[in-house]
Scaffold this active site. Structure first.
Site, short mmCIF file in Angstrom:
data_model
loop_
_atom_site.label_atom_id
_atom_site.label_comp_id
_atom_site.label_asym_id
_atom_site.label_seq_id
_atom_site.Cartn_x
_atom_site.Cartn_y
_atom_site.Cartn_z
N LYS A 103 0.84 -1.21 0.00
CA LYS A 103 0.00 0.00 0.00
C LYS A 103 0.87 1.26 0.00
O LYS A 103 0.61 2.20 -0.75
CB LYS A 103 -0.92 0.00 1.24
CG LYS A 103 -2.02 -1.06 1.15
CD LYS A 103 -2.77 -1.25 2.47
CE LYS A 103 -3.76 -2.41 2.34
NZ LYS A 103 -4.47 -2.71 3.61
N GLN A 142 -4.04 -0.80 9.66
CA GLN A 142 -4.10 -2.17 9.16
C GLN A 142 -4.70 -3.10 10.21
O GLN A 142 -4.34 -3.07 11.38
CB GLN A 142 -2.67 -2.63 8.78
CG GLN A 142 -2.60 -4.01 8.16
CD GLN A 142 -3.22 -4.11 6.77
OE1 GLN A 142 -3.45 -3.09 6.10
NE2 GLN A 142 -3.50 -5.31 6.33
N ASP A 150 -10.55 3.51 4.23
CA ASP A 150 -10.97 2.11 4.29
C ASP A 150 -12.49 1.98 4.21
O ASP A 150 -13.02 0.89 4.01
CB ASP A 150 -10.53 1.52 5.64
CG ASP A 150 -9.50 0.41 5.49
OD1 ASP A 150 -9.36 -0.10 4.37
OD2 ASP A 150 -8.87 0.07 6.49
N1 GUN Z 1 -6.40 -6.20 6.55
C1 GUN Z 1 -6.71 -6.96 5.47
N2 GUN Z 1 -7.43 -6.25 4.58
C2 GUN Z 1 -7.56 -5.00 5.12
C3 GUN Z 1 -8.19 -3.81 4.66
O1 GUN Z 1 -8.79 -3.74 3.58
N3 GUN Z 1 -8.11 -2.74 5.48
C4 GUN Z 1 -7.47 -2.79 6.68
N4 GUN Z 1 -7.46 -1.69 7.41
N5 GUN Z 1 -6.88 -3.87 7.13
C5 GUN Z 1 -6.92 -4.98 6.35
#
Ligand code: GUN
Length: 299
Positions: free
Chosen positions: A53, A97, A120
């Site tokens: 990311k 995350q 998100d």
């Molecule tokens: N962990 C796995 N997928 C995601 C996501 O889309 N957002 C977040 N914040 N954590 C994750």
């Protein structure tokens, strides 16, 4: 002929749109989009996602900030970092995350992110806007937003007269996916583990979206001939054919057999997966445009 959607290629086209929108915003307003990604602890899979990311954010031309906190970080310390990022005018998007280490509560942290920075799409304000069909006001969570890009590229923006079935009712995916399909005028059924005769329900679907977390559960005779099938599952299973102890990723859809019945289908890996990061970048540039008082690009 069945079309197998190339998620990497679609994600790359979304990223191209983000890159040019980033440049335009900076040229016209002097604002550089900023994304902060927060990770707590040392789970290797989470670190791999977060690195991807942060890297993609840089490639898009964003200010990309990563906060890596030790596993023993307290709830108060994490909350203080989110508060600092909320107040930072150079940051337009905040992603914490998940999952967090067990001693931390994720829900109060997620709900403390300013809704306009919640790239998100997990804040109740953003979930509520999706639920009420206010798609231009909030931020839509990345995986359902990515799946909807495939739906729009197959059927256009108006799904009037089409039946859609979403298998799965999670807050993270199933519920927002059903709401997005409904907002686009589909006739939507949200199916789940308690649904009676799931196969028959699915056979009615012009658009079938599977998000159950059960490897290859959806079989060919669940698929309406000519349907669009979107597989959101990612399951690691044993692959003895590749050698002893080897594994592979499969979706919730038995791909080979369903591809013979569907007209358009997404593979796993390489379908919905690459779209999730792309839509995170899309949400960040949307948030930055709004903050600058500009009309954001559409995806
Ligand atoms: N962990 C796995 N997928 C995601 C996501 O889309 N957002 C977040 N914040 N954590 C994750």
């Amino acid at each position: 002929m069945t079309t197998v959607i190339d998620g990497k290629a679609v994600a790359a086209s979304v990223i191209e749109t983000v890159k040019s929108a980033t440049q335009t915003l900076e040229t016209e307003t002097g604002v550089r989009a900023g994304l902060a990604v927060v990770i707590v602890g040392d789970d290797p899979a989470s670190h791999a996602y977060v690195s991807a990311k942060s890297r993609m954010a840089k490639e898009c031309g964003f200010l990309s900030v990563q906060h890596t906190l030790p596993g023993e970080t307290s709830q108060e310390e994490l909350a203080a970092l989110v508060a600092e990022l909320n107040a930072d005018p150079s940051i337009h998007g905040i992603l914490v995350q998940l999952p967090l280490p067990k001693h931390l509560q994720s829900e109060p942290i997620i709900q403390s992110i300013l809704p306009e920075k919640d790239v998100d799409g997990l804040h109740v304000v953003n979930a509520g806007k999706v639920a009420t069909g206010d798609l231009d006001g909030g931020l839509v969570s990345c995986t359902p937003a990515g799946a909807m890009v495939f739906v729009r590229r197959t059927h256009g923006g108006d799904l009037s007269g089409l039946n859609a079935v979403v298998i799965g009712r999670s807050n993270l995916f199933g519920k927002p996916m059903s709401a997005l399909l409904l907002a686009a005028n589909a006739t939507v059924t949200t199916a789940h583990s308690r649904t009676k005769d799931l196969a028959a329900v699915c056979r009615n679907a012009d658009i079938l979206v599977a998000a159950v977390g059960r490897p290859e559960m959806v079989k060919a005779d669940w698929v309406k001939p000519g349907a669009l099938v979107i597989d959101v599952g990612i399951n690691r299973v044993a692959a003895p054919e590749r050698g002893e102890g080897r594994t592979k990723l499969v979706g919730d859809v038995a791909f080979e057999e369903c591809a013979k019945v569907a007209s358009v289908i997404t593979p796993v890996p390489g379908g919905v997966g690459p779209m999730t990061i792309a839509m995170l970048m899309a949400n960040t540039i949307i948030a930055a445009y709004r903050k600058a008082g500009q009309n954001p690009p559409k995806f």
